[in-house]
Design a protein around this motif. Structure first.
Motif, mmCIF file in Angstrom:
data_model
loop_
_atom_site.group_PDB
_atom_site.id
_atom_site.type_symbol
_atom_site.label_atom_id
_atom_site.label_comp_id
_atom_site.label_asym_id
_atom_site.label_seq_id
_atom_site.Cartn_x
_atom_site.Cartn_y
_atom_site.Cartn_z
ATOM 1 N N GLN A 172 0.820 -1.205 0.000
ATOM 2 C CA GLN A 172 0.000 0.000 0.000
ATOM 3 C C GLN A 172 0.864 1.270 0.000
ATOM 4 O O GLN A 172 0.392 2.359 0.315
ATOM 5 C CB GLN A 172 -0.924 -0.001 1.229
ATOM 6 C CG GLN A 172 -1.844 -1.202 1.310
ATOM 7 C CD GLN A 172 -2.669 -1.390 0.055
ATOM 8 O OE1 GLN A 172 -3.398 -0.473 -0.351
ATOM 9 N NE2 GLN A 172 -2.565 -2.550 -0.573
ATOM 10 N N ASN A 173 2.145 1.098 -0.340
ATOM 11 C CA ASN A 173 3.101 2.211 -0.393
ATOM 12 C C ASN A 173 3.288 2.904 0.951
ATOM 13 O O ASN A 173 3.503 4.126 1.007
ATOM 14 C CB ASN A 173 2.707 3.230 -1.464
ATOM 15 C CG ASN A 173 2.965 2.713 -2.873
ATOM 16 O OD1 ASN A 173 3.858 1.908 -3.084
ATOM 17 N ND2 ASN A 173 2.172 3.163 -3.818
ATOM 18 N N LEU A 174 3.217 2.146 2.018
ATOM 19 C CA LEU A 174 3.453 2.675 3.351
ATOM 20 C C LEU A 174 4.746 2.107 3.919
ATOM 21 O O LEU A 174 5.032 0.918 3.764
ATOM 22 C CB LEU A 174 2.298 2.301 4.289
ATOM 23 C CG LEU A 174 0.937 2.950 4.029
ATOM 24 C CD1 LEU A 174 -0.116 2.329 4.941
ATOM 25 C CD2 LEU A 174 0.998 4.455 4.230
ATOM 26 N N ALA A 175 5.507 2.952 4.587
ATOM 27 C CA ALA A 175 6.634 2.464 5.374
ATOM 28 C C ALA A 175 6.073 1.827 6.642
ATOM 29 O O ALA A 175 4.914 2.069 7.025
ATOM 30 C CB ALA A 175 7.571 3.616 5.725
ATOM 31 N N ILE A 176 6.884 1.006 7.315
ATOM 32 C CA ILE A 176 6.401 0.343 8.524
ATOM 33 C C ILE A 176 7.527 0.270 9.548
ATOM 34 O O ILE A 176 8.690 0.031 9.209
ATOM 35 C CB ILE A 176 5.850 -1.067 8.213
ATOM 36 C CG1 ILE A 176 5.261 -1.714 9.473
ATOM 37 C CG2 ILE A 176 6.894 -1.943 7.543
ATOM 38 C CD1 ILE A 176 4.449 -2.982 9.203
ATOM 39 N N ALA A 177 7.156 0.510 10.806
ATOM 40 C CA ALA A 177 8.114 0.466 11.903
ATOM 41 C C ALA A 177 8.041 -0.876 12.613
ATOM 42 O O ALA A 177 6.963 -1.448 12.758
ATOM 43 C CB ALA A 177 7.816 1.593 12.898
ATOM 44 N N LEU A 178 9.196 -1.354 13.055
ATOM 45 C CA LEU A 178 9.252 -2.545 13.903
ATOM 46 C C LEU A 178 9.316 -2.062 15.341
ATOM 47 O O LEU A 178 10.304 -1.468 15.766
ATOM 48 C CB LEU A 178 10.472 -3.401 13.579
ATOM 49 C CG LEU A 178 10.637 -4.655 14.454
ATOM 50 C CD1 LEU A 178 9.469 -5.626 14.258
ATOM 51 C CD2 LEU A 178 11.963 -5.354 14.167
ATOM 52 N N LYS A 179 8.271 -2.340 16.085
ATOM 53 C CA LYS A 179 8.174 -1.861 17.468
ATOM 54 C C LYS A 179 8.731 -2.927 18.406
ATOM 55 O O LYS A 179 8.192 -4.027 18.520
ATOM 56 C CB LYS A 179 6.694 -1.577 17.796
ATOM 57 C CG LYS A 179 6.442 -0.972 19.170
ATOM 58 C CD LYS A 179 6.834 0.501 19.179
ATOM 59 C CE LYS A 179 6.271 1.202 20.402
ATOM 60 N NZ LYS A 179 4.814 1.384 20.301
ATOM 61 N N ASN A 180 9.838 -2.586 19.082
ATOM 62 C CA ASN A 180 10.479 -3.508 20.023
ATOM 63 C C ASN A 180 10.789 -4.837 19.325
ATOM 64 O O ASN A 180 11.518 -4.861 18.366
ATOM 65 C CB ASN A 180 9.620 -3.667 21.282
ATOM 66 C CG ASN A 180 9.434 -2.327 21.999
ATOM 67 O OD1 ASN A 180 10.366 -1.531 22.096
ATOM 68 N ND2 ASN A 180 8.235 -2.074 22.502
ATOM 69 N N CYS A 181 10.254 -5.956 19.785
ATOM 70 C CA CYS A 181 10.494 -7.278 19.175
ATOM 71 C C CYS A 181 11.986 -7.536 18.987
ATOM 72 O O CYS A 181 12.452 -7.925 17.911
ATOM 73 C CB CYS A 181 9.753 -7.405 17.844
ATOM 74 S SG CYS A 181 9.507 -9.135 17.325
ATOM 75 N N ILE A 182 12.726 -7.313 20.052
ATOM 76 C CA ILE A 182 14.182 -7.357 19.995
ATOM 77 C C ILE A 182 14.717 -8.716 19.554
ATOM 78 O O ILE A 182 15.624 -8.814 18.722
ATOM 79 C CB ILE A 182 14.769 -6.971 21.367
ATOM 80 C CG1 ILE A 182 14.484 -5.493 21.638
ATOM 81 C CG2 ILE A 182 16.250 -7.260 21.447
ATOM 82 C CD1 ILE A 182 14.851 -5.050 23.037
ATOM 83 N N SER A 183 14.160 -9.785 20.080
ATOM 84 C CA SER A 183 14.743 -11.105 19.836
ATOM 85 C C SER A 183 14.546 -11.613 18.407
ATOM 86 O O SER A 183 15.151 -12.611 18.017
ATOM 87 C CB SER A 183 14.187 -12.134 20.832
ATOM 88 O OG SER A 183 12.786 -12.191 20.773
ATOM 89 N N LEU A 184 13.716 -10.929 17.620
ATOM 90 C CA LEU A 184 13.562 -11.311 16.207
ATOM 91 C C LEU A 184 14.155 -10.274 15.264
ATOM 92 O O LEU A 184 13.997 -10.378 14.046
ATOM 93 C CB LEU A 184 12.082 -11.512 15.861
ATOM 94 C CG LEU A 184 11.421 -12.802 16.334
ATOM 95 C CD1 LEU A 184 9.978 -12.865 15.860
ATOM 96 C CD2 LEU A 184 12.187 -14.024 15.833
ATOM 97 N N SER A 185 14.827 -9.299 15.817
ATOM 98 C CA SER A 185 15.340 -8.206 14.994
ATOM 99 C C SER A 185 16.288 -8.677 13.908
ATOM 100 O O SER A 185 16.266 -8.168 12.782
ATOM 101 C CB SER A 185 16.046 -7.178 15.869
ATOM 102 O OG SER A 185 16.659 -6.191 15.079
ATOM 103 N N ASP A 186 17.129 -9.652 14.222
ATOM 104 C CA ASP A 186 18.089 -10.130 13.222
ATOM 105 C C ASP A 186 17.397 -10.664 11.974
ATOM 106 O O ASP A 186 17.922 -10.554 10.868
ATOM 107 C CB ASP A 186 18.981 -11.230 13.817
ATOM 108 C CG ASP A 186 20.038 -10.678 14.754
ATOM 109 O OD1 ASP A 186 20.246 -9.448 14.757
ATOM 110 O OD2 ASP A 186 20.649 -11.465 15.492
ATOM 111 N N GLN A 187 16.218 -11.256 12.155
ATOM 112 C CA GLN A 187 15.467 -11.791 11.013
ATOM 113 C C GLN A 187 14.542 -10.755 10.374
ATOM 114 O O GLN A 187 14.218 -10.863 9.194
ATOM 115 C CB GLN A 187 14.625 -13.000 11.440
ATOM 116 C CG GLN A 187 15.435 -14.184 11.946
ATOM 117 C CD GLN A 187 15.445 -14.269 13.456
ATOM 118 O OE1 GLN A 187 15.935 -13.358 14.122
ATOM 119 N NE2 GLN A 187 14.911 -15.353 14.001
#
Length: 263
Positions: A172-187
């Motif tokens: 939908q042409n939107l950027a998206i933020a990853l909120k916290n979720c530290i333990s999956l950040s590498d993936q």
């Protein structure tokens, strides 16, 4: 004919372009989810509540001022006051979210078949239609809160749900933020455009934000004034440390009203 055909191809390419906004490291931001949005804050990106700012013209007002607007909604919890609350099947509404009245964890397992996926698509569509530049889906770490949620969500199930959100936002042409979720950040950092973290400096775990910085993506961090002992409120020192890593940092109160210190 050849010229006309080439022009048509070019127009079709432009119209179908998936070209969401990119946010670079060191970009200033404000994070306000409560109260009337203070548009005078000197920040480039504003993260504001999606539902609370659809009818009041705030999104358009900020965009008119040249601001980038990320619209917040919860993707991992059910909130009984939201306009679409009745659309959630009771079967996916789980335990109470400790400390937050009227809020329950969501069972994200099998999101495509339970209807949860469609509800989130509708929220992302609403953000796009309302003029948001990006979305900030909260509580996308249900699996890290299984003791509270009592759902036994696996890291793989969380990964699949989070990448679904990212891929649909991009469609939908939107950027998206990853909120916290530290333990999956590498993936996950390759799927998301911005990191948003709360309180990582308190637990000495901000290093995961480097994944975003290395990809020339902004890493937004929040330190809560209310949770910081008075003797540790050395904001210039904190800001200098975070800015040296190219993180974008703010000091907020837990109420998430307009009050802010921008590093």
């Amino acid at each position: 004919m050849k010229i006309q055909f080439s022009l048509l191809v070019a127009l079709l390419t432009i119209s179908s372009c998936l070209c969401w906004i990119k946010i670079a490291p060191n970009t200033t931001f404000q994070y306000q989810l409560q109260g009337n949005v203070n548009t005078t804050v000197n920040a480039t990106v504003f993260v504001i509540d999606l539902f609370d700012n659809i009818q009041n013209g705030m999104i358009k007002q900020l965009k008119k001022q040249g601001k980038v607007v990320f619209c917040y909604f919860s993707a991992g919890s059910w909130e009984d006051w939201r306009a679409d609350a009745s659309q959630f099947p009771p079967s996916i509404i789980a335990s109470n979210y400790s400390g937050w009245a009227g809020e329950n964890w969501l069972n994200i397992r099998n999101f495509n078949s339970t209807g949860l996926g469609d509800i989130m698509k509708n929220r992302i569509n609403l953000a796009a239609q309302s003029g948001c530049d990006g979305v900030d889906p909260d509580n996308v770490n249900v699996f890290e809160n299984n003791d509270d949620a009592k759902l036994n969500i696996t890291s793989q199930e969380q990964f699949e749900y989070n990448t679904f959100l990212a891929n649909y936002a991009h469609s939908q042409n939107l950027a998206i933020a990853l909120k916290n979720c530290i333990s999956l950040s590498d993936q996950l950092h390759t799927f998301f455009d911005v990191a948003v973290n709360e309180s990582c400096n308190q637990y000495d775990e901000c290093g995961y934000l480097d994944n975003f910085i290395q990809e020339k993506k902004a890493a937004f961090g929040i330190t809560y004034y209310d949770q910081t002992p008075a003797k540790q409120r050395n904001w210039p020192k904190l800001c200098a440390a975070q800015k040296s890593k190219s993180y974008s940092w703010i000091i907020k109160k837990l109420s998430l009203e307009s009050w802010v210190i921008i590093c």
